[in-house]
Design an enzyme around this catalytic site. Structure first.
Site, PDB file in Angstrom:
ATOM      1  N   PHE B 244       0.649  -1.362  -0.040  1.00 42.11           N
ATOM      2  CA  PHE B 244      -0.089  -0.035   0.085  1.00 42.11           C
ATOM      3  C   PHE B 244       0.824   1.007   0.126  1.00 42.11           C
ATOM      4  O   PHE B 244       0.118   2.420   0.383  1.00 42.11           O
ATOM      5  CB  PHE B 244      -1.053  -0.166   0.958  1.00 42.11           C
ATOM      6  N   THR B 471      -2.061  -7.036  -6.666  1.00 36.79           N
ATOM      7  CA  THR B 471      -2.516  -6.078  -7.566  1.00 36.79           C
ATOM      8  C   THR B 471      -3.179  -6.685  -8.634  1.00 36.79           C
ATOM      9  O   THR B 471      -3.599  -6.305  -9.189  1.00 36.79           O
ATOM     10  CB  THR B 471      -1.759  -5.075  -8.577  1.00 36.79           C
ATOM     11  N   PRO B 636     -11.473  -8.622 -14.893  1.00 37.02           N
ATOM     12  CA  PRO B 636     -12.354  -6.960 -13.871  1.00 37.02           C
ATOM     13  C   PRO B 636     -12.375  -8.359 -13.213  1.00 37.02           C
ATOM     14  O   PRO B 636     -13.195  -8.206 -11.836  1.00 37.02           O
ATOM     15  CB  PRO B 636     -13.542  -7.825 -15.082  1.00 37.02           C
ATOM     16  N   GLN B 642      -9.320  -4.709  -6.251  1.00 35.90           N
ATOM     17  CA  GLN B 642      -8.973  -3.699  -6.233  1.00 35.90           C
ATOM     18  C   GLN B 642      -9.843  -2.834  -5.386  1.00 35.90           C
ATOM     19  O   GLN B 642      -8.984  -1.864  -4.732  1.00 35.90           O
ATOM     20  CB  GLN B 642      -7.891  -3.380  -6.968  1.00 35.90           C
ATOM     21  N   GLY B 706      -5.439   2.395 -14.834  1.00 37.60           N
ATOM     22  CA  GLY B 706      -4.910   1.900 -13.639  1.00 37.60           C
ATOM     23  C   GLY B 706      -5.976   2.246 -12.225  1.00 37.60           C
ATOM     24  O   GLY B 706      -6.146   2.757 -12.561  1.00 37.60           O
ATOM     25  N   GLY B 708      -5.597   1.232  -8.469  1.00 31.05           N
ATOM     26  CA  GLY B 708      -4.740   0.299  -7.725  1.00 31.05           C
ATOM     27  C   GLY B 708      -5.266   1.338  -6.590  1.00 31.05           C
ATOM     28  O   GLY B 708      -5.707   1.600  -4.906  1.00 31.05           O
ATOM     29  N   GLU B 709      -5.410   2.776  -6.704  1.00 35.74           N
ATOM     30  CA  GLU B 709      -5.890   4.021  -5.618  1.00 35.74           C
ATOM     31  C   GLU B 709      -7.031   4.396  -6.250  1.00 35.74           C
ATOM     32  O   GLU B 709      -8.112   4.873  -4.867  1.00 35.74           O
ATOM     33  CB  GLU B 709      -5.024   5.184  -6.483  1.00 35.74           C
TER      34      GLU B 709
END
Lengths: 177, 742, 338
Positions: B244, B471, B636, B642, B706, B708-709
């Site tokens: 993270f 991830t 997906p 994520q 992307g 991840g966030e």
């Protein structure tokens, strides 16, 4: 369970090590003999001495559940118990959950439902779920959520973990019919 | 057999390794004659060590050495050697360098012994005396010391220049909202403890199994500090138990393991305890003022966002907390500032959506507060002020399907049934709250390289030195490679987490799919082109008069695009060409000419239902619907995980997480997983993730943005807004615990 | 963790003889708290006497119609025992509100009583703590004390007892059976744990040479009207901010007997006879419940971060009593508070 009150001082500092002794653990069906000192924690014995690194250390204080293994079928936190206390016991770790190449239904369901991301809490989650299922403790999704709360997943895969265990419950149920 | 993988829900290729315990993490390489290190950390927040007495520790049978600043051998003495890809301007922390104590929990000694238990015991016998100096660890006490960082960490981190006259417009506005939001220190707390197993190879070379988000970043760090030739240091991290952001910089255990291995000429493992992980970088404490002025109908007339965050005494940590409103909302008068103030704590670090998660928490809570003042629906307010271009940069968006996010998520959630009055919806003893917010994160791409090796048996190995911290990188890279060369998934292997692999930046910022994915695509295309050249030389080649663009790969064959029945097996092409292997390496870089004219962002809309016990004030987050416009979705299944996981992280951020500093001691006291609460399974109910169709030909060749966030950005605000809707109580300091709702 | 020697005791006689001989020895059963403390160097026994093989692992009927829970019966085995779930569901509920199923599989009945505070200063040997090192001071009193005591604390120590199970045992008027070389004795549950006073290092009235052999439950289990309500910072696997064990005997809506104990608020499970007496003979209604809550909290004092616990307890007590009166005890699985 004597009175834990009062503070012990270490007294004279000990420079010699506690004597080791031989114990036998029946791990994943195989007898393993081990020469250990009393201060070796079961978790460290598995990871450092027996190379069974599937069992994880996440907090070392019973606050995360990553170290969950089954002792005589019951899930416990292997970070809070001495290996020497389990001389003669049957220990099942994540390495012993599958039957050969055939994954346990819980393992299979975890893959199918993407019930993990980094994978570090996963062995503990699976051992916990297998133990709970074997004991018949899980009936509803609420049961799963509550009883699986001793296994922290920082990646936050909880909804997928619940779905995976539900699937495994159904496959077990259908197998029983 | 189909070989179209991109866009298909695919189970993780490393799934079996993870569910059987076969996946090995940094502390799990049991090499022969391994010694164990145990770290001793400082008890004080500021001062210096006046005496270290390790004699008792050294006397314990099995103890090999106690390393301190007094006896360590030579290490680099310049700041540059300690800098890494994610360093902020300043003088990076140097473990065991001198007697200075910069923060409570600083490593001050490493005990190395033949057995783990011996090292742990001996560590308790290292006696340290300090000259204590007074410390300051409370950001609210040093507001006046805030300063604008002189040296910027990177371009784009500074506040954009003011537009219009925000102060004036605010004063004149019909509706004004002006409040401060306080986000406490939070720690990443990945499940895996930071650890390194340094293997002394015997020929001056060192191999380190390490927990990080960039093997090459750590390789350079170790080589620079210890003066190793780069080729003599290899860092390996195939599995990373969560990070993270905490692995973006080399953590001090890799230094300690390398130091001990080099000096003892043996292999050494150093693992942090969970308590010691609270002495690593963290999301900083942020105090944010958001002042918004709006017209009668809610149209924004002024937007001011001022942030003050803490840093350490030795580095100017920076992240982009402000600026987001300028990309997200249409408003002609905007003003942003970002200051930092020094505390006697270690340097903060990027934590999931650094800057974005804290900044958007304040912005989106403030927008909710404004909606009540205007008397309009919070969703309406966002739509009214929807930005058609990024005003910060004066650029159009490469793509922005945020409207579709709002629409689809609102519909799925049933937002239309919301009663606006706080406290007006209930379910028996529980008050129901519905809140919403917007999320935004940059769609970034970095340069990266990849290698592909195809063998005539049809197996393909592709590699790049990135990381998979959970991830799904292994899986999506495998999908990209398999589809590009038309191979079955099981015949493709992707390797990462090894400094010897082709160059890659650290894995972070949600850029890995775009960055390494583009490199993987490019190198596989290069292999395909080689195959094509070979195929053209075959006797009676069906490809003889064609161009590479005319062929496609599927089901293990090179085929004509316009006549897919005509094809030749890859293995056959290679046999005819006399090649047993085809190897290519390629570097992919962002196409700046193409990207630069556009603002490139991922967007999301989050709708949350909470149920709050009217009397006890306990909060349950019973539903989250989050719609994401993240460009092309490669997988997906892992993509959903994520976003879902980040939403769970947001539950922690909004309701549970706080690294509490005892200001008397300058020490974080919630330094374990019993006191630092992260969500457990029972905290989480339904989370619905929607991926909105979004085509983007600008961001990168794959069209991915992307993920991840994005799931944590704005989500904590949506929860806080739902809590307000339920209770009528606005809590502006996270986390919202029961006591704050009385 | 310091070096220690390890022996197993096969008989109770042997166990009490061994412990009497060595003041720096400790018994180990489940180990969930002891090992934890040893890893942090908070506790440094020179010797561990493993008592897991003593025959103290049964749940049996007592002559007076109650149940005897052997000291080594695990928390899980108590919580799921048919006699417990039928006759003492409050106890089962309290146990299931605590820790995790893995910890409950290890932790024993006797050990649960003897677990030490989770005060983060007590656990961190770099800080001052009168409980850990008498005379060094209390870091919590002027420090971060959100989890700390509001009742019965002293200037020396404001720690709380962390157990959920003990809160139920307090309400049930359990009796702790202990033995030593000097003989056996019974300690009423209310007298088992101490308040910190000026000797916070001593948690209980168990003597250093004594061992718990069982926890005995009287016949009355309040199976009809009870509830265990625990308020914490997350939905599971967290220590209580405030917990309430409530038990009532009702006769046509009128309270014949009321018992209330609080967890998370004091150095021991907190009971107050006056508060309970207030309810006797009164209708089971919110006004009376609130009066009892006020009485229970009389003398409560916050130390800053934990001030909210006073109000929280005042809200949680009537709620638990309401649940008990309605015969709808709080579920430990479904998190909505009834």
């Amino acid at each position: 369970m004597n009175n834990k009150s009062g503070v012990e001082t270490a007294g004279n500092v000990s420079t010699s090590l506690p004597p080791k002794s031989w114990i036998t653990l029946k791990i994943n069906g195989a007898e393993r003999h081990l020469e250990i000192a009393p201060w070796t924690i079961l978790l460290d014995a598995l990871r450092n001495l027996l190379d069974l690194t599937g069992t994880k250390k996440g907090c070392d204080h019973g606050q995360c559940g990553a170290c969950t293994v089954l002792i005589d079928g019951k899930p416990i936190n292997s970070c809070l118990t001495l290996a020497i206390m389990h001389d003669g016991a049957e220990v099942t770790t994540i390495e012993g959950i599958a039957k050969g190449d055939a994954l346990h239904p819980v393992q299979q369901a975890f893959i199918e439902h993407d019930a993990f991301q980094c994978g570090y809490c996963t062995p503990g989650q699976i051992c916990s779920a297998v133990g709970l299922l074997n004991a018949g403790k899980l009936r509803t999704p609420d049961d799963i959520r509550e009883l699986m709360s001793g296994n922290i997943c920082r990646c936050g895969a909880y909804p997928n973990i619940v779905a995976a265990i539900e699937q495994a419950m159904q496959s077990e149920g259908s197998a029983a019919q | 057999m189909t070989t179209n993988y991109m866009g298909k829900a695919t189970s993780r290729v490393d799934g079996r390794a993870k569910v059987t315990g076969a996946a090995k993490y940094a502390a799990e390489y049991n090499v022969p004659n391994l010694a164990y290190g145990y770290i001793v950390t400082s008890a004080i927040a500021r001062g210096r060590i006046t005496k270290i007495d390790a004699s008792e520790a050294l006397a314990v049978e099995g103890v090999l050495q106690v390393f301190t600043h007094e006896n360590r051998h030579k290490i680099a003495e310049d700041d540059q050697s300690y800098e890494d890809e994610a360093a902020s301007p300043g003088s990076p922390f140097r473990p065991l360098y001198d007697n200075q104590i910069k923060f409570s929990g600083q490593p001050v000694a490493l005990v190395v012994a033949e057995e783990f238990e011996i090292a742990r015991y001996a560590a308790s016998l290292v006696h340290i005396e300090y000259k204590v100096e007074s410390h300051e660890t409370d950001l609210s006490k040093v507001r006046a010391n805030g300063y604008e960082p002189k040296i910027k960490r990177m371009e784009g981190f500074e506040p954009v220049k003011p537009r219009g006259n925000a102060e004036k417009a605010f004063q004149r506005a019909v509706h004004q909202h002006d409040a401060e939001y306080d986000l406490p220190i939070e720690h990443h707390n990945p499940m895996e403890l930071f650890a390194s197993t340094a293997v002394w190879e015997g020929n001056g070379k060192i191999t380190i199994y390490d927990k990080n988000q960039g093997a090459q970043n750590c390789q350079r760090y170790i080589a620079n500090i210890f003066g190793f030739p780069m080729d003599d240091v290899r860092v390996i991290s195939p599995f990373v138990g969560g990070a993270f952001g905490s692995g973006l910089r080399p953590q001090y255990q890799i230094f300690l393991a390398a130091l001990a291995a080099r000096e003892l000429k043996c292999s050494v493992r150093v693992s942090l305890t969970r308590q010691q992980m609270f002495g690593l970088g963290y999301r900083p404490n942020t105090l944010q003022r958001v002042a918004i002025g709006a017209a009668k109908d809610g149209a924004l007339e002024a937007f001011m966002h001022d942030a003050l965050a803490n840093t350490s005494r030795y580095e100017d940590y920076q992240e982009m907390v402000v600026n987001w409103a300028g990309s997200l909302y249409q408003c002609d008068n905007m003003k942003f500032s970002y200051n930092i103030a020094q505390l006697d704590l270690c340097t903060p670090m990027d934590m999931r959506a650094p800057g974005g998660a804290p900044g958007m928490y304040a912005i989106e809570c403030a927008m909710d507060e404004l909606a009540y003042k205007v008397g309009c629906d919070p969703l309406e307010l966002r739509l009214k002020n929807y930005s058609e271009k990024d005003q910060n940069e004066g650029k159009p968006f490469s793509s922005k399907e945020l409207r579709a996010c709002y629409r689809q998520a609102a519909e799925k959630f049933g937002w239309a049934n919301r009663k606006p009055q706080p406290g007006s919806m209930r379910d028996g003893s529980e008050l129901i709250g519905w809140g919403m917010a917007t999320g935004i994160w940059e769609a970034m791409q970095q340069p990266a390289s990849a290698r592909a090796v195809l063998t005539s048996d049809g197996k393909l190995e592709v590699s790049s030195a990135t990381a998979d911290i959970g991830t799904g990188t292994y899986t999506i890279m495998t999908q990209i490679a398999a589809e590009t060369l038309g191979l079955p998934l099981q015949d493709v292997t992707f390797k990462l987490g090894d400094s010897t692999l082709p160059q890659s930046p650290i894995e972070g910022g949600s850029w890995t799919a775009a960055t390494n994915g583009s490199a993987v695509k490019k190198v596989c295309d290069a292999v395909g082109a080689k195959l094509f050249a070979m195929a053209q030389k075959m006797e009676a080649s069906p490809f003889a008069n064609l161009k590479f663009e005319d062929v496609a790969f599927s089901e293990g064959q090179m085929r004509l695009k316009n006549d897919s029945d005509r094809g030749v097996a890859i293995g056959e092409i290679m046999r005819h060409g006399g090649a047993t292997t085809l190897a290519e390496e390629a570097t992919s870089s962002p196409d700046e000419a193409k990207q630069e004219p556009y603002a490139r962002y991922t967007h999301s809309a989050i709708f949350v239902e909470v149920k709050v016990d009217e009397e006890l004030r306990t909060i349950r987050v019973t539903r989250i619907v989050i719609a994401v416009a993240g460009g092309r979705i490669l997988n997906p299944k892992t993509a959903r995980s994520q976003v879902l996981g980040a939403a769970v992280g947001a539950i922690g951020m909004a309701l549970e997480e706080e690294s509490v500093v005892d200001q008397n001691l300058g020490r974080i006291m919630t330094h374990n997983l019993a006191d630092y609460h992260v969500p457990v399974n029972a905290d989480v109910y339904d989370i619905d993730v929607i991926f909105v169709e979004e085509h983007d030909t600008i961001v990168n060749p794959l069209g991915v943005k992307g993920l991840g966030e994005i799931g944590i950005v704005g989500t904590a605000a949506a929860i806080a807004n739902a809590v307000f809707h339920a209770t009528g109580k606005r809590v502006r300091d996270m986390p919202i615990t029961v006591d704050k709702l009385f | 963790m310091n070096p220690f020697s390890y022996t197993r005791s096969g008989t109770l006689e042997n166990a009490v003889t061994e412990i009497a001989r060595d003041r720096r020895a400790k018994f180990i059963a489940g180990g969930t708290n002891l090992i934890d403390l040893m890893k942090e160097n908070v506790t440094r026994p020179s010797r561990l006497i493993d008592i897991n093989h003593l025959s103290l692992n049964k749940i049996e009927e007592t002559d007076n119609g109650g149940l005897r829970i052997g000291a080594l019966v695990t928390n899980s085995d108590v919580a799921y025992h048919p006699q417990i779930t039928r006759r003492y569901p409050l106890l089962a509920s309290a146990i299931l509100a605590g820790a995790s199923h893995q910890l409950r599989n290890m932790a024993t009945t006797g050990g649960n009583l003897l677990q030490r505070t989770r005060c983060s200063y007590f656990y961190d040997i770099t800080t001052a703590c009168n409980k850990r090192e008498p005379g060094t001071g209390c870091s919590a009193i002027n420090g971060f004390n959100r989890m700390h005591a509001i009742l019965g604390a002293s200037e020396e120590c404001i720690a709380t007892h962390p157990s959920d199970m003990c809160v139920a045992l307090m309400v049930l008027d359990a009796v702790v059976q202990v033995t030593s070389n000097r003989g056996a004795r019974a300690i009423p549950f209310a007298e088992f744990h101490r308040l910190p006073g000026d000797a916070p290092q001593i948690d209980t009235n168990l003597q250093p040479d004594e061992i718990i052999t069982s926890v005995d439950l009287p016949g009355e289990g309040f199976a009809g009207n009870h509830s265990y309500l625990k308020v914490r910072d997350r939905a599971s696997y967290a220590f209580a901010l405030v917990s309430v064990a409530a038990a009532l005997t009702l006769e046509g809506g009128v309270i014949k007997e009321a018992r209330i104990a609080l967890g998370g608020v004091a150095h021991k499970p907190w009971r107050n006879a006056e508060a309970e007496a207030l309810l006797k003979g009164k209708p089971a209604g919110q006004d009376n419940f609130r009066k009892a809550a006020e009485a229970l909290l009389s003398g409560a004092r916050g130390f800053g971060h934990n001030n909210f616990k006073i109000e929280l307890a005042k809200r949680a007590i009537p709620r638990a009593l309401k649940q008990a009166a309605a015969g709808t005890p709080q579920s430990q699985t479904i998190k909505k508070v009834l």
